[in-house]
Design an enzyme around this catalytic site. Structure first.
Site, PDB file in Angstrom:
ATOM      1  N   ASP A  21       0.836  -1.601   0.052  1.00 54.23           N
ATOM      2  CA  ASP A  21      -0.109   0.174  -0.695  1.00 54.23           C
ATOM      3  C   ASP A  21       1.072   1.619   0.085  1.00 54.23           C
ATOM      4  O   ASP A  21       2.018   1.406  -0.154  1.00 54.23           O
ATOM      5  CB  ASP A  21      -0.941   0.219   1.261  1.00 54.23           C
ATOM      6  CG  ASP A  21       0.011  -0.172   2.612  1.00 54.23           C
ATOM      7  OD1 ASP A  21       0.691   0.124   2.708  1.00 54.23           O
ATOM      8  OD2 ASP A  21      -1.248   0.094   3.971  1.00 54.23           O
ATOM      9  N   HIS A  22       0.620   2.129   0.251  1.00 52.72           N
ATOM     10  CA  HIS A  22       0.988   3.544  -0.023  1.00 52.72           C
ATOM     11  C   HIS A  22       2.211   3.680   1.640  1.00 52.72           C
ATOM     12  O   HIS A  22       3.194   4.864   1.242  1.00 52.72           O
ATOM     13  CB  HIS A  22       0.120   4.726   0.350  1.00 52.72           C
ATOM     14  CG  HIS A  22      -0.905   4.665   1.750  1.00 52.72           C
ATOM     15  ND1 HIS A  22      -1.530   3.562   1.878  1.00 52.72           N
ATOM     16  CD2 HIS A  22      -0.740   5.553   2.857  1.00 52.72           C
ATOM     17  CE1 HIS A  22      -2.328   4.064   3.194  1.00 52.72           C
ATOM     18  NE2 HIS A  22      -1.542   4.925   3.894  1.00 52.72           N
ATOM     19  N   CYS A  78       3.008  -3.297   4.322  1.00 52.98           N
ATOM     20  CA  CYS A  78       2.089  -2.508   4.504  1.00 52.98           C
ATOM     21  C   CYS A  78       2.760  -1.356   5.092  1.00 52.98           C
ATOM     22  O   CYS A  78       3.828  -1.889   5.537  1.00 52.98           O
ATOM     23  CB  CYS A  78       0.774  -2.578   4.678  1.00 52.98           C
ATOM     24  SG  CYS A  78       0.765  -3.483   6.024  1.00 52.98           S
ATOM     25  N   GLY A  79       1.830  -1.159   6.390  1.00 51.59           N
ATOM     26  CA  GLY A  79       3.027   0.260   7.185  1.00 51.59           C
ATOM     27  C   GLY A  79       3.242  -1.261   8.711  1.00 51.59           C
ATOM     28  O   GLY A  79       4.471  -0.760   8.720  1.00 51.59           O
ATOM     29  N   THR A  80       2.356  -2.244   9.301  1.00 53.36           N
ATOM     30  CA  THR A  80       2.414  -3.285   9.930  1.00 53.36           C
ATOM     31  C   THR A  80       3.049  -4.758   8.949  1.00 53.36           C
ATOM     32  O   THR A  80       3.599  -5.669   9.383  1.00 53.36           O
ATOM     33  CB  THR A  80       1.841  -3.408  11.126  1.00 53.36           C
ATOM     34  OG1 THR A  80       0.343  -3.790  10.112  1.00 53.36           O
ATOM     35  CG2 THR A  80       1.289  -1.479  11.699  1.00 53.36           C
ATOM     36  N   GLY A  81       2.333  -4.993   7.652  1.00 51.08           N
ATOM     37  CA  GLY A  81       2.136  -6.050   7.360  1.00 51.08           C
ATOM     38  C   GLY A  81       0.785  -6.514   8.213  1.00 51.08           C
ATOM     39  O   GLY A  81       0.525  -7.902   7.220  1.00 51.08           O
ATOM     40  N   VAL A  82      -0.013  -6.142   9.338  1.00 48.06           N
ATOM     41  CA  VAL A  82      -0.575  -7.159   9.630  1.00 48.06           C
ATOM     42  C   VAL A  82      -2.235  -7.416   8.529  1.00 48.06           C
ATOM     43  O   VAL A  82      -2.307  -8.421   8.206  1.00 48.06           O
ATOM     44  CB  VAL A  82      -1.047  -6.240  11.290  1.00 48.06           C
ATOM     45  CG1 VAL A  82      -2.072  -7.179  11.260  1.00 48.06           C
ATOM     46  CG2 VAL A  82       0.134  -7.020  11.422  1.00 48.06           C
ATOM     47  N   HIS A 111       7.811 -25.409   8.363  1.00 50.62           N
ATOM     48  CA  HIS A 111       6.684 -26.156   9.466  1.00 50.62           C
ATOM     49  C   HIS A 111       5.706 -26.332   8.681  1.00 50.62           C
ATOM     50  O   HIS A 111       5.129 -26.263   8.594  1.00 50.62           O
ATOM     51  CB  HIS A 111       6.761 -25.763  10.420  1.00 50.62           C
ATOM     52  CG  HIS A 111       8.468 -26.443  11.057  1.00 50.62           C
ATOM     53  ND1 HIS A 111       7.811 -26.549  12.660  1.00 50.62           N
ATOM     54  CD2 HIS A 111       9.537 -27.045  11.295  1.00 50.62           C
ATOM     55  CE1 HIS A 111       9.176 -26.927  13.009  1.00 50.62           C
ATOM     56  NE2 HIS A 111       9.537 -27.481  11.802  1.00 50.62           N
ATOM     57  N   ASN A 112       4.989 -24.510   7.811  1.00 48.49           N
ATOM     58  CA  ASN A 112       3.853 -24.260   7.867  1.00 48.49           C
ATOM     59  C   ASN A 112       3.348 -23.841   6.090  1.00 48.49           C
ATOM     60  O   ASN A 112       2.728 -23.703   6.071  1.00 48.49           O
ATOM     61  CB  ASN A 112       3.449 -22.424   8.351  1.00 48.49           C
ATOM     62  CG  ASN A 112       4.083 -23.115   9.584  1.00 48.49           C
ATOM     63  OD1 ASN A 112       5.066 -21.978  10.460  1.00 48.49           O
ATOM     64  ND2 ASN A 112       3.152 -23.882  10.322  1.00 48.49           N
ATOM     65  N   ARG A 145       5.166 -35.404   9.489  1.00 50.81           N
ATOM     66  CA  ARG A 145       4.100 -34.540   9.880  1.00 50.81           C
ATOM     67  C   ARG A 145       3.680 -33.481  10.000  1.00 50.81           C
ATOM     68  O   ARG A 145       2.264 -32.377  10.445  1.00 50.81           O
ATOM     69  CB  ARG A 145       4.362 -35.154  11.726  1.00 50.81           C
ATOM     70  CG  ARG A 145       5.735 -33.725  12.379  1.00 50.81           C
ATOM     71  CD  ARG A 145       5.819 -34.247  13.808  1.00 50.81           C
ATOM     72  NE  ARG A 145       7.061 -32.562  13.932  1.00 50.81           N
ATOM     73  CZ  ARG A 145       8.047 -32.853  13.801  1.00 50.81           C
ATOM     74  NH1 ARG A 145       8.804 -33.730  13.356  1.00 50.81           N
ATOM     75  NH2 ARG A 145       8.924 -32.025  14.619  1.00 50.81           N
ATOM     76  N   HIS A 146       4.881 -32.363   9.458  1.00 50.29           N
ATOM     77  CA  HIS A 146       3.652 -30.941   9.253  1.00 50.29           C
ATOM     78  C   HIS A 146       3.020 -30.721   7.331  1.00 50.29           C
ATOM     79  O   HIS A 146       2.069 -29.751   8.048  1.00 50.29           O
ATOM     80  CB  HIS A 146       5.487 -29.936   8.534  1.00 50.29           C
ATOM     81  CG  HIS A 146       6.612 -29.857   9.939  1.00 50.29           C
ATOM     82  ND1 HIS A 146       5.758 -29.794  11.440  1.00 50.29           N
ATOM     83  CD2 HIS A 146       7.573 -30.433  10.318  1.00 50.29           C
ATOM     84  CE1 HIS A 146       7.029 -29.474  11.677  1.00 50.29           C
ATOM     85  NE2 HIS A 146       7.861 -30.578  11.532  1.00 50.29           N
ATOM     86  N   ARG A 149      -0.146 -31.345   9.063  1.00 49.02           N
ATOM     87  CA  ARG A 149      -1.004 -29.776  10.615  1.00 49.02           C
ATOM     88  C   ARG A 149      -1.080 -29.250   8.965  1.00 49.02           C
ATOM     89  O   ARG A 149      -2.012 -28.023   9.506  1.00 49.02           O
ATOM     90  CB  ARG A 149       0.375 -30.038  11.187  1.00 49.02           C
ATOM     91  CG  ARG A 149       0.405 -30.326  12.052  1.00 49.02           C
ATOM     92  CD  ARG A 149       1.399 -30.504  13.103  1.00 49.02           C
ATOM     93  NE  ARG A 149       1.830 -31.565  14.326  1.00 49.02           N
ATOM     94  CZ  ARG A 149       2.868 -31.478  14.673  1.00 49.02           C
ATOM     95  NH1 ARG A 149       4.147 -30.985  14.179  1.00 49.02           N
ATOM     96  NH2 ARG A 149       3.059 -33.094  15.523  1.00 49.02           N
TER      97      ARG A 149
HETATM   98  C1  RB5 Z   1      -2.381   2.553   6.605  1.00 46.73           C
HETATM   99  O1  RB5 Z   1      -2.070   4.011   7.279  1.00 46.73           O
HETATM  100  C2  RB5 Z   1      -1.251   1.448   7.570  1.00 46.73           C
HETATM  101  O2  RB5 Z   1      -3.109   1.059   8.093  1.00 46.73           O
HETATM  102  C3  RB5 Z   1      -1.284   0.237   6.879  1.00 46.73           C
HETATM  103  O3  RB5 Z   1      -0.430   0.413   5.502  1.00 46.73           O
HETATM  104  C4  RB5 Z   1      -1.793  -1.328   7.503  1.00 46.73           C
HETATM  105  O4  RB5 Z   1      -0.354  -0.853   8.354  1.00 46.73           O
HETATM  106  C5  RB5 Z   1      -2.797  -1.474   8.083  1.00 46.73           C
HETATM  107  O5  RB5 Z   1      -2.204  -2.866   8.714  1.00 46.73           O
END
Ligand code: RB5
Length: 162
Positions: A21-22, A78-82, A111-112, A145-146, A149
């Site tokens: 993303d940005h 992204c910002g966090t990858g989350v 493993h995954n 075994r992996h 799973r």
């Molecule tokens: C964008 O501001 C931010 O929310 C995005 O990059 C990311 O961190 C979301 O998980």
């Protein structure tokens, strides 16, 4: 150009789909250059603009490219990858991991059998990102075994469709 393998027996260049993303335009460019330098083929599914956009779009794009076999593996930033990894994980067949250090990246392949790697441009720097990428790409799924799973994880998708 070096031929890289991510699974035993794979012939030819490994194709990596990259999405962002940005918040991660610069890191995406640095990561893409690094991967190309190492001999990988890189397909850019991310944004090249700093205008605010929505990470689920790019997580889904790369997830679909991996699940559909357009590319072998995906890298998402992204910002966090989350958020971007959460979106990719909604695509059937995707196993995305978000990592801030190399140990989990390596084990997630061994493993995954993860097929998408995510990290945060606001969390780690480019040198850590390179280390994480190297460990992830150089590790091989151990099976056994992996595999059982991983099959259990994938079976959850089938149950959900009913
Ligand atoms: C964008 O501001 C931010 O929310 C995005 O990059 C990311 O961190 C979301 O998980």
């Amino acid at each position: 150009m070096e031929i890289v393998h991510y699974r035993k027996g794979q012939v030819g260049k490994v194709k990596i789909g990259i999405g962002n993303d940005h918040a991660a335009v610069e890191m995406k460019n640095d990561v893409a250059a690094y991967l190309k330098e190492k001999g990988y083929e890189v397909v850019n599914y991310g944004t090249d603009s700093h205008d605010s956009c929505s990470y689920p779009e790019y997580g889904e794009k790369v997830g679909r490219a991996v699940a559909g076999g357009e590319v072998d593996l995906g890298v998402l930033i992204c910002g966090t990858g989350v958020g971007i990894s959460l979106a990719a994980n909604k695509v059937k067949g995707v196993r995305a991991v978000v990592c801030s250090e190399p140990y989990s990246a390596k084990l997630s392949r061994q493993h995954n059998d993860t097929n998408v790697l995510a990290f945060g441009a606001r969390v780690i720097g480019i040198e850590m990102a390179k280390m994480i990428i190297d460990e992830w790409l150089n590790a091989e799924f151990m099976g056994g075994r992996h595999q059982t799973r991983v099959d259990m994880i994938m079976a959850i998708e089938e149950k959900q469709e009913q």
